[in-house]
Motif scaffolding. Structure first.
Motif, PDB file in Angstrom:
ATOM      1  N   VAL A  50       0.849  -1.192   0.000  1.00 30.48           N
ATOM      2  CA  VAL A  50       0.000   0.000   0.000  1.00 30.48           C
ATOM      3  C   VAL A  50       0.887   1.246   0.000  1.00 30.48           C
ATOM      4  CG1 VAL A  50      -1.898  -1.148   1.215  1.00 30.48           C
ATOM      5  CG2 VAL A  50      -0.142   0.057   2.527  1.00 30.48           C
ATOM      6  N   SER A  52       2.430   4.489   1.272  1.00 29.66           N
ATOM      7  CA  SER A  52       2.683   4.901   2.652  1.00 29.66           C
ATOM      8  C   SER A  52       1.947   6.182   3.035  1.00 29.66           C
ATOM      9  CB  SER A  52       4.187   5.090   2.882  1.00 29.66           C
ATOM     10  OG  SER A  52       4.699   6.084   2.015  1.00 29.66           O
ATOM     11  N   THR A  54      -1.087   7.570   1.047  1.00 31.78           N
ATOM     12  CA  THR A  54      -2.533   7.490   0.792  1.00 31.78           C
ATOM     13  C   THR A  54      -3.174   6.276   1.457  1.00 31.78           C
ATOM     14  OG1 THR A  54      -2.297   6.187  -1.249  1.00 31.78           O
ATOM     15  CG2 THR A  54      -2.144   8.597  -1.443  1.00 31.78           C
ATOM     16  N   GLY A  55      -2.347   5.230   1.711  1.00 31.88           N
ATOM     17  CA  GLY A  55      -2.897   4.014   2.303  1.00 31.88           C
ATOM     18  C   GLY A  55      -3.611   3.130   1.301  1.00 31.88           C
ATOM     19  N   LYS A  56      -3.604   3.528   0.021  1.00 33.52           N
ATOM     20  CA  LYS A  56      -4.300   2.750  -1.011  1.00 33.52           C
ATOM     21  C   LYS A  56      -3.384   1.654  -1.562  1.00 33.52           C
ATOM     22  CE  LYS A  56      -7.285   6.557  -2.520  1.00 33.52           C
ATOM     23  NZ  LYS A  56      -7.698   7.415  -3.657  1.00 33.52           N
TER      24      LYS A  56
END
Length: 288
Positions: A50, A52, A54-56
Motif C-alpha cells: 500500500v 505509505s 494514501t494508504g491505497k
C-alpha cells in the motif's frame, strides 16, 4: 527423484571444459513453516503493498524500485533499467587460479553447492579436474554470473564430486576490529592456563552432525503434535540461573580438581595405618 539444478553451465580450466550443474548443498526447506492466520475467522491473510501516504493498494504493474537519496526522496529505476545492469553470462565457471585449501578465511564463505557433471561424456574431464586438485591438495578460484551477480566461488574436491562455495564480497565482510576493539590484551599464564589446557584436552572429540539437533525445530514439532491431540500446553519453566563465580574457581571445578582432592582426602581418612591396632580409650585419672 533427481535434485533440481540451481545453475547449469560449463566448468573450464585452460582448454579443458565439461558441462556441470550446481545443486543446493544446505537448505532450510525442511524446517517447519507457518502461515499467518486471521484469529477471528481462521483464514489465511495475504500481504499487500500500500502507498505509505494514501494508504491505497498499489498494483504490481505500478511498483518500481527506488533508491533513497534523502528523506522521502528516491531515485526511481524502471524494471528494464535494473535488468540492463545484470552482467551478461556465458554460463562458464572459469577457473582462474589454484590455491591452498586453507588460504581463504572462513568468514568469506557464503553458501555451499554440490558441483557435478551433467553429461556422461563429461565424466572423464570432470574426474581429471577433481583428482588433479585432490592429488595436489588445492582448491580452485572460479567466477561466473550466478543469480544476477558475478560471483566468486571456491571449488574443492568432495567425495565423487566437487563442492563449490560462493564467497562473500570484500565489502560485505566487516572488519574484526569493530567487534574486538574493546577486548583487552591479557596474558594468561600459570595455573590458570594449565587448567584451561587440561579442560581442552579432556573435551577433545570429533564432529558428528547427527549429535547436534535443532532443539527449536523439535520443540515446534512437539507443540504442533500436542495441539493436534488436544493436549494442555504447559508453560516452560525458566532455567535456574547460575551464580557468577570466580574464574579460577570455575576452572578448577571444570577440571575436577576439587573433586579429586576431596576423594583423595576421604580415602586417606578411611585407610588404616599398617600394623596399627585399635585400642579402647582408657578412662582419664583424676588428679590427686
Amino acid at each position: 527423484m533427481a535434485p533440481r539444478a540451481n545453475w547449469k553451465g560449463y566448468l573450464k580450466v585452460a582448454e579443458v571444459s565439461c558441462p556441470v550443474a550446481l545443486y543446493t548443498a544446505a537448505s532450510t526447506s525442511e524446517r517447519i513453516a507457518f502461515h499467518t492466520i486471521n484469529r477471528a475467522t481462521g483464514h489465511r491473510v495475504h500481504r499487500q503493498f500500500v502507498d505509505s501516504e494514501t494508504g491505497k493498494p498499489v498494483e504490481k504493474e505500478d511498483q518500481v524500485k527506488g533508491y533513497e537519496v534523502g528523506s522521502e526522496d528516491y531515485v526511481v529505476l524502471e524494471p528494464e533499467e535494473v535488468a540492463a545492469a545484470v552482467p551478461e553470462s556465458d554460463k562458464t565457471l572459469s577457473i582462474s587460479a589454484f590455491i591452498a585449501c586453507g588460504d581463504i578465511d572462513d568468514v568469506y564463505f557464503d553458501k555451499p553447492y554440490y558441483l557435478a557433471p551433467t553429461k556422461s561424456h563429461a565424466e572423464d574431464a570432470f574426474a581429471l579436474i577433481r583428482e588433479g586438485m585432490r592429488k595436489k591438495k588445492v582448491a580452485a578460484i572460479a567466477r561466473t554470473v550466478l543469480f544476477r551477480r558475478v560471483r566468486t566461488l571456491l571449488i574443492r574436491a568432495y567425495e565423487d564430486g566437487l563442492i563449490a562455495t560462493t564467497l562473500n564480497f570484500d565489502y560485505e565482510v566487516r572488519s574484526a576490529e569493530e567487534a574486538f576493539d574493546g577486548v583487552p590484551d591479557l596474558k594468561i599464564e600459570g595455573e590458570m592456563l594449565e587448567l584451561a589446557e587440561h579442560i581442552v584436552k579432556t573435551k577433545r572429540g570429533k564432529f558428528d552432525p547427527a549429535k547436534f539437533d535443532d532443539r527449536y525445530e523439535t520443540a515446534l514439532a512437539e507443540l504442533v503434535k500436542a495441539k493436534l491431540e488436544g493436549k494442555k500446553i504447559e508453560p516452560r519453566k525458566e532455567p535456574k540461573r547460575e551464580k557468577v563465580v570466580d574464574l579460577m574457581e570455575a576452572l578448577r571445578q571444570s577440571a575436577g580438581v576439587h573433586a579429586k582432592k576431596a576423594k583423595a582426602t576421604t580415602q586417606a581418612k578411611k585407610k588404616p595405618t599398617r600394623g596399627a591396632k585399635t585400642k579402647e580409650a582408657s578412662p582419664r585419672r583424676k588428679a590427686s
